[in-house]
Every structure is written in C-alpha cells, then in structure tokens.
Design an enzyme around this catalytic site. Structure first.
Site, PDB file in Angstrom:
ATOM      1  CG  ASP A 118      -1.861   1.028   1.049  1.00 47.19           C
ATOM      2  OD1 ASP A 118      -2.980   0.684   0.783  1.00 47.19           O
ATOM      3  OD2 ASP A 118      -1.577   2.266   1.534  1.00 47.19           O
ATOM      4  CG  HIS A 146      -6.670  12.782  -9.344  1.00 49.27           C
ATOM      5  ND1 HIS A 146      -6.773  11.792  -8.439  1.00 49.27           N
ATOM      6  CD2 HIS A 146      -7.684  13.796  -8.501  1.00 49.27           C
ATOM      7  CE1 HIS A 146      -7.733  12.086  -7.218  1.00 49.27           C
ATOM      8  NE2 HIS A 146      -8.054  13.291  -7.616  1.00 49.27           N
ATOM      9  CD  GLU A 175      -4.470   4.424  -1.861  1.00 43.37           C
ATOM     10  OE1 GLU A 175      -4.430   4.952  -0.747  1.00 43.37           O
ATOM     11  OE2 GLU A 175      -5.399   4.522  -2.855  1.00 43.37           O
ATOM     12  NE  ARG A 191      14.613  -8.611  -4.962  1.00 42.72           N
ATOM     13  CZ  ARG A 191      14.282  -9.832  -4.759  1.00 42.72           C
ATOM     14  NH1 ARG A 191      15.069 -10.347  -3.441  1.00 42.72           N
ATOM     15  NH2 ARG A 191      13.472 -10.670  -5.232  1.00 42.72           N
TER      16      ARG A 191
END
Length: 383
Positions: free
Chosen positions: A259, A272, A302, A322
């Site tokens: 997220d 946006h 997201e 990573r």
C-alpha cells in the site's frame, strides 16, 4: 466463356466487397488482433484481379480486342498477386499475433513481382495465368504453415478445415500452373464452383478464428487493470486457479500486500495525473522485482498484491523488503515533478496447507501493523 460464368465471377467480386466490409468491421471491434482487415483487403484484390484475368481479358481476346486484352490481363494479374501476398501476410500476422518481419515483407514483395515479370516477358494471358497460379501456391503454402500452429481449441477445428481447403485449392491451382506453362491457360469452368465454394469455406472459417481470438483478447482485457497493465482481482484468481489446489496442498504460497504511503497527499499536491504516473511507475518497479512465476495484481486504488508461489514462497519477506527499497528509490521521469513515495508491506506465509483467502487476510493484518508501525516498512507473520 458463357455469360453465366462471367456473372459468377462478378458476383464473387461483389461478395468479396461485402466480406471486406465485414472483416473491416470485425477489426474495429477486435482491436489488438492483427491481420483481420488485411485478410479482407487481400481477398477483395485477389477476387477482382482473378475476375479481370479469367473473365474480362479472355472475353476481350475472344472478341478480337487484342490490344486491350493484354493490358487488362496485366492489371488483373498485378491485383491478384498483390491480393494473394496480402492474404499470406495477414495469416502470418494473425497466427503469430505480431507485425511482419523484414524478411517476410521481402518474400511477399517477391510474390507481387511475379505479375510484372510476366508482363515484361511479353506473355499476356498465359504469363499472367502462370504468375497468378504461382502466387496462389505460395499463398497456400504460407497459410498451411501458419494454420498448423493453431492447434489449441477452439481454433483447431476451423484451422484444420482451412488446411483441407488449402490442399484442394493447391491441386486446382497446380493444374492451372501446368496449363499456363504449356500455353493452354484458360478459365476452367468445370471446377470454378469448387474453387469459389472452398473460398467461401476459407472466409467462414477465418471469421470463426477471428471471433475466437477477439473473445480471448476481450477476456484478457477484462482481467487487466487499464491504468497499470497489471492483473486486477479477477485476473489474479484466474491466473492462480490452474495450480492453486496443488500450491495450497504443498504449502507453497505466500502473500505480500502493498500500500502506497500517504498517496492522497500526492493527488492533493500534484493532481491525479501525477498520481496515475506514480501508480504506473510503482507497477513497473514491482514487476522488475518479482519472478515470472509470481502473480502481481492491483486490487484497489493504491493497493497491490503479490502472490509468491513454489518453494521460493518462504523468501517472501526478503522480496517484500527488496520491493520496499526499490520503491523508496523510485523517481518519476522528467518532466514530471519530483515525487518521493514509500510503500508499506504486509507478508503472510503458510507453514501448513492453507486457503489463499486466509493468507490474504493475514497479509492485510500485517499491512495494517506496518502502517501503525510508522509506514515504509515490512511486517511478516506466519499462520
């Protein structure tokens, strides 16, 4: 030549024109499937050229118009050979789902040149007949090779029917080529119905193949997120479904929930459009980190998910770290503004056989813990 035979050739041209409009329409509603409109164009040019050579030119020759007959035959031959080259190229593009390569373009140009070479040789109707027959055989050979590749259902049946039709046409056109070399080329009214009927079969099967390919393309599109090009939630489960039972049984699944941190601020400060660029860049970054066997999907605004499969599932926390580092170093390409974003990750592993839904809930819980822990970090748990 009888009037009925000539009318049959003209009717075939009219049908080819209708099919051209139909193939063009199908190409418009099946974007992303190459070769459809080209097939219609090639078939129309070939039908028109064959009618001029086998119909108009021979009729002029019999009427004593010896000056006009070679010109009409040459124009018909060029149109027919050009149309056959376009048909062959269309099948290569359709079967391979790609554009033509340089060598293929040169080979098809050589097919088109057969007619001008016959014209330069000074042999009118017989020469153009030989050129068209040779081009027909070259087209059929290309079509047969490409159709052999279409072996998966539901394309297999119409592809095999087209291959059978190609063999029939190859026999007919091979005999025409022999007649042309012996100076006996003429419109063969004895088998013209077989010829036209086989071409009707060709076009019908091609429309079937097109509809199958278009439906598959639409199905794939429905499983992708249009902004990032990643799988959506539906695509995620469709991709995992074939092996999900085995992976669950072998406890070879791990889920990473991702997220973006404070993504609303990015939209509020930069708009946006920049937010969309961030999501696209994030998707590219994650794709560079995961393996080919891992499944990556956008499951919310997201929110993203990575399902790690196989023995490497145990290394999911390292993969999540990573990804976190790669996102922290991520920058948008100029002229986009400098935007630094971070990502929080929750990882859930299974030490025993466990449904994917439970792993997803566990990854969400770990993600919430990462958010509460200050964001830009990875939290892992094992169920």
């Amino acid at each position: 030549m009888t009037t009925d035979f000539y009318n049959l050739l003209l009717t075939d041209c009219a049908l080819a024109l209708i099919l051209l409009g139909l193939f063009w329409y199908v190409s418009r509603v099946s974007r992303g499937v190459p070769g459809i409109a080209s097939w219609g164009v090639g078939h129309f040019l070939y039908s028109l050229g064959a009618a001029m050579l086998d119909g108009t030119a021979l009729e002029l020759e019999r009427a004593g118009a010896h000056g006009a007959s070679p010109v009409v035959a040459a124009i018909g031959g060029i149109l027919a050979c050009g149309g056959l080259a376009v048909i062959a190229g269309a099948m290569v593009m359709f079967a391979g789902q790609r554009a033509l390569r340089g060598g293929e373009r040169l080979a098809l140009a050589g097919v088109v040149l057969l007619s001008p070479l016959a014209w330069l040789a000074g042999d009118a109707i017989d020469g153009q007949g030989a050129a068209m027959s040779a081009a027909e055989l070259a087209m059929l050979a290309t079509v047969l090779v490409q159709l052999w590749r279409l072996d998966a259902p539901p394309a297999r049946v119409p592809a095999r029917l087209m291959m059978l039709g190609a063999v029939v046409l190859a026999f007919l056109y091979g005999r025409d080529l022999l007649d042309a070399f012996t100076g006996q080329y003429t419109s063969n009214q004895a088998w013209v119905n077989v010829d036209l009927s086989t071409w009707y079969l060709f076009n019908f099967c091609m429309l079937m193949l097109t509809s199958f390919r278009a439906a598959e393309a639409l199905r794939q599109t429905a499983m992708l997120d249009p902004l990032t090009g990643t799988l959506n939630r539906r695509g995620l489960f469709a991709r995992l479904d074939p092996e999900l039972e085995r992976l669950t049984r072998d406890a070879q699944l791990a889920v990473i929930a991702l997220d973006l941190d404070h993504f609303k601020r990015v939209n509020d400060r930069h708009g946006h459009e920049v937010g969309d660029l961030v999501l696209q860049k994030l998707s590219d970054t994650v794709r560079d980190c995961v393996r080919e066997d891992d499944v990556f999907a956008r499951v919310g605004g997201e929110e993203f998910l990575v399902v790690v499969t196989g023995p490497d599932a145990a290394g999911a926390p390292l993969l999540a770290e990573r990804i976190r580092k790669a996102v922290a170093e991520m920058r948008l390409d100029p002229p986009a503004p400098t935007v630094r974003v971070t990502v929080s990750a929750g990882v859930c592993l299974s030490a025993r056989p466990m449904p994917l839904s439970m792993l997803m809930r566990g990854a969400d819980e770990a993600l919430y813990a990462a958010k509460r822990g200050g964001r830009d970090c990875v939290v892992a748990n094992t169920l």
